[in-house]
Structures are given as C-alpha cells and as structure tokens.
Design a protein around this motif. Sequence first.
Motif, mmCIF file in Angstrom:
data_model
loop_
_atom_site.group_PDB
_atom_site.id
_atom_site.type_symbol
_atom_site.label_atom_id
_atom_site.label_comp_id
_atom_site.label_asym_id
_atom_site.label_seq_id
_atom_site.Cartn_x
_atom_site.Cartn_y
_atom_site.Cartn_z
ATOM 1 N N ASP A 1 55.403 -30.558 -8.731
ATOM 2 C CA ASP A 1 55.977 -30.698 -10.166
ATOM 3 C C ASP A 1 57.498 -31.516 -9.599
ATOM 4 O O ASP A 1 57.917 -32.052 -10.787
ATOM 5 C CB ASP A 1 56.490 -29.515 -10.336
ATOM 6 N N ARG A 2 58.096 -31.200 -7.930
ATOM 7 C CA ARG A 2 59.294 -32.398 -8.891
ATOM 8 C C ARG A 2 59.000 -33.784 -8.430
ATOM 9 O O ARG A 2 59.931 -34.840 -8.902
ATOM 10 C CB ARG A 2 60.387 -31.761 -7.261
ATOM 11 N N ASN A 3 57.910 -33.781 -7.694
ATOM 12 C CA ASN A 3 57.678 -35.441 -7.441
ATOM 13 C C ASN A 3 56.752 -35.912 -7.660
ATOM 14 O O ASN A 3 56.568 -37.960 -7.854
ATOM 15 C CB ASN A 3 57.510 -35.680 -5.594
ATOM 16 N N GLY B 1 54.541 -27.212 -6.048
ATOM 17 C CA GLY B 1 55.915 -27.600 -6.289
ATOM 18 C C GLY B 1 56.612 -29.149 -5.757
ATOM 19 O O GLY B 1 57.772 -29.268 -6.235
#
Length: 271
Positions: free
Chosen positions: A132-134, A129
Amino acid sequence: MSSDDEVCTDAVIREFTYGEIVIKAKCYESWRGNILSHDTDLTGFMIWPGTHLLAHYLARNKDRFTNAKILEVGSGMGVTGLIAGHFGQRTVLTDREDTVLALLEENIQLNNLQQTISVFLEWGTEVEGFVDRNGRFDVVMGADIIYPTTQTTVMQMLFDTVKILLSPLASAYFLCSYVPRVRETTKTFLTLAHSNGLDCEILPTDDISADEPLTKGTYLFKFTIPTNGGPQNWLEGEVFQSLIVPPRRNSSSSEGEWVPPAEDGLFDENI
C-alpha cells in the motif's frame, strides 16, 4: 557506546566493480573473527558468495531493467541493489534489521543514487501494508538469501512475500541467486517454490562464470507466477534433479563409491 555503534566503527568502505559499474559500500571484509565478537548479527554486513553472479548479471543486462521497478529482499549491505539503482526506474532495498537499514542508507548516499531507498520489510509480516505504501514491483530479487540453517517456515514466508510484492503483469518475476550448499535445503527450497505455484528456469550464466571465477557454483533462478493454469513440471528437469536427488551408488564398484551427477562438487553434505 552500544554494540550497534561498535559494529559500524569496524566496517570499511570498499569499491566493487561489475562490468562498467563501480559502487562503493561499507561492509566487513569477512565474517570470520567478527561475527562472534559482537552481540549484533553481522550477516547483513558482508558480501556473500551468491552476490557476485546476480551483480554481474544485472550489470551485463542493464537494458532489461532500465524502466523496471525493482525491490531487493534481504539486501544486507546492498551490493546488488546498489547495482540496480544505477539503472532501475525505482529501486527499493529492504531488510528487517535496523542496523542493516542504517548501513544501507549510508551506502545509497555513498553512491548518490537518487531513485533508490531503503525500507524495513520482514518476510511474511504486514506485506500488504508495505505494498500500500510502496506499490508492487516488476522485479523482486534476492542474492544468496537461503542458507543451510534457513527454516522451511522462513522459506514459505519468503515466497508468500514475493507473490504479494510482484506486479500482476505476466512479465514480473523473482530473480534469486542461489548457492547449493546442502542438498536437502535446496530440495526444500525448490519444492516449496513449485508447491507455491511458481514456475522456475535457470538462467544461462556460463559467459559470466567463464570470466568471473567468484561466480562459479552459483545458480540464477528466475521464478514467475503462471498466467494460465498451474506451474509446469520443471522440477523434473535434469539440472533441477541433479540439485535435489542424491547421487546413485556405482554398482560396478567393489567399494560402493558414490557417482556424482554434474556439479555435485558444489555440495558439502556436512555443512
């Protein structure tokens, strides 16, 4: 006032110079006398010995990192990450403690680093996760993040995390400054790295150690994910063996004294 607030009021702002780069950072001068006086773990509020070698290496080789996306694990007060923030394309400093993340944010602002951010990351927890964001990173680095008290499971979570964070490009790597305080810890750390399919080389830093006494006794490991087959048998290398294999007794000595390998003075088996 909460204990977290008390921690921040005891900190001081210091300047650190590495090569041509000068940074400001809020930190504790020393853990001694402080770590027992607060409920909060102050590990992330000090500069640890292994930090200096990685910081000097980054400063002396900044051209290698100019276009790199860099992430630091276990940033603490963030000295090495702040150095990288001066020239990395994008630099992400991470920690799992909220109070440390607040300190990191202060230190980023103290240095006016526009392309540097601080983000929560706990090794082995929701790392996909996080990616996915970074995104993934060209370089993952850590400065003196393994201690004699570090459990094997935590080391495994570190390697699991690093392998997910690294870019799939063959040029991506994990850069880790390491102080070999206890032989058994070092053996566990390096053996785990090999069993996780990582290759490793010790980067030459004699030029830094000759100029900077605080860096002596620290190694700079470069871990990579092999693109063809499994890892090389690097653990059999002479320097790696000197780090993980106990020295042999001198059979010619009537007192049975230990004959240390090179650099054995770095160890204190009683720590």
